[in-house]
Design a protein around this motif. Structure first.
Motif, short mmCIF file in Angstrom:
data_model
loop_
_atom_site.label_atom_id
_atom_site.label_comp_id
_atom_site.label_asym_id
_atom_site.label_seq_id
_atom_site.Cartn_x
_atom_site.Cartn_y
_atom_site.Cartn_z
N GLN A 32 41.64 42.21 45.39
CA GLN A 32 41.74 42.69 44.02
C GLN A 32 42.29 41.62 43.09
O GLN A 32 41.77 41.39 41.99
N ALA A 35 39.69 38.97 42.62
CA ALA A 35 38.61 39.47 41.77
C ALA A 35 39.00 39.39 40.30
O ALA A 35 38.19 38.99 39.44
N TRP A 39 37.23 37.23 37.46
CA TRP A 39 36.73 37.99 36.31
C TRP A 39 37.24 37.35 35.02
O TRP A 39 36.48 37.16 34.07
N LYS A 48 32.68 39.96 41.64
CA LYS A 48 32.03 41.11 42.26
C LYS A 48 32.23 41.12 43.76
O LYS A 48 32.51 42.15 44.36
N PHE A 51 35.74 42.24 44.51
CA PHE A 51 35.92 43.66 44.18
C PHE A 51 35.35 44.55 45.28
O PHE A 51 35.87 45.64 45.55
N LEU A 52 34.26 44.11 45.92
CA LEU A 52 33.66 44.90 47.00
C LEU A 52 34.63 45.14 48.15
O LEU A 52 34.57 46.16 48.83
N SER A 54 37.97 45.13 47.76
CA SER A 54 39.21 45.68 47.24
C SER A 54 39.12 47.21 47.21
O SER A 54 38.14 47.78 47.70
N ASP A 56 39.83 48.67 44.13
CA ASP A 56 39.95 48.83 42.68
C ASP A 56 38.62 49.30 42.09
O ASP A 56 37.85 48.51 41.54
N SER A 57 38.36 50.58 42.18
CA SER A 57 37.10 51.14 41.68
C SER A 57 37.00 50.98 40.17
O SER A 57 35.93 50.62 39.65
N CYS A 60 36.40 47.28 39.11
CA CYS A 60 35.05 46.86 39.46
C CYS A 60 34.03 47.43 38.48
O CYS A 60 33.13 46.72 38.02
N VAL A 84 25.76 47.26 43.72
CA VAL A 84 27.14 47.42 44.17
C VAL A 84 27.31 48.71 44.97
O VAL A 84 27.96 48.73 46.02
N ILE A 100 33.11 54.23 41.81
CA ILE A 100 32.61 53.18 40.91
C ILE A 100 31.40 53.68 40.14
O ILE A 100 31.27 53.42 38.94
#
Length: 215
Positions: A32, A35, A39, A48, A51-52, A54, A56-57, A60, A84, A100
């Motif tokens: 996270q 990411a 970002w 991305k 985030f996949l 992590s 953290d919906s 993302c 995703v 997500i």
């Protein structure tokens, strides 16, 4: 560390490996943080990816919305979330994929209400997530057939769906690039792909290789 420094990439790789004692792909909290750094630097590809892995919906989903608004066409609004969601399903993260998706469709300024949605791939994803809950294999094949035309907008979607079918519905996995569960009604579309259509496949080749190893 300078974003262009080779040492930083090595440092990140070692840090993720170091954090993987209890998490095969690295600790979600570390992913996270990475990411969010990528970002902030507008490196959406690496953002991305992390985030996949992590949890953290929300972050993302917001990152995907910003990515589409700044770099995507209006008619691609559904494809940015489709990859995703399917990648997360291939990683067996169904609940995060659902979160997500819901955040993306509710927060994106170019998506008005739903379901049903104006964009067919969004309707497909909504149906797919509900079908996975029911584990109804017949319904899975039905919705894939129903949305065949729109699903071929991105060649990666076909391979991800083949893996999703294997994971959640115990369908036979593919034996080649375009064989397997969806071969009978999707294979005919591949002949018409241009080089531009395969760009997303090349970008996601690493992740495809990773999910191919999952049972």
């Amino acid at each position: 560390m300078n974003p262009t420094s080779p040492e930083r990439e090595i440092f990140v790789q070692n840090a993720v490996k170091w954090s993987s004692n209890n998490f095969m792909s690295g600790h979600p909290d570390l992913h996270q943080k990475l990411a969010k750094i990528y970002w902030r630097e507008k490196n959406f590809t690496l953002a991305k990816f992390h985030f996949l892995y992590s949890r953290d919906s929300y972050g993302c989903a917001l990152m995907l919305i910003e990515l589409h608004n700044n770099h995507g066409y209006s008619n691609e609004v559904e494809l940015f979330i489709a990859q995703v969601v399917l990648q997360l399903l291939c990683l067996k993260k169904k609940s995060i994929a659902s979160e997500i998706f819901e955040i993306y469709v509710s927060q994106h300024p170019k998506i008005d209400g739903g379901p049903p949605y104006v964009h067919p791939v969004l309707n497909f994803l909504s149906c797919l997530l509900n079908t996975i809950e029911s584990r109804n294999y017949g319904l899975f094949t039905t919705i894939c057939k129903q949305y065949t035309t729109c699903l071929t907008k991105d060649p990666c979607i076909i391979q991800y769906l083949d893996k999703v079918g294997h994971i959640f519905f115990k369908s036979k996995p593919s034996q080649g690039n375009h064989e397997g569960l969806l071969n009978s009604f999707l294979n005919s579309f591949f002949d018409g792909f241009s080089s531009d259509d395969t760009t997303s496949y090349q970008v996601n080749n690493t992740l495809l290789a990773q999910v191919a190893e999952l049972d």
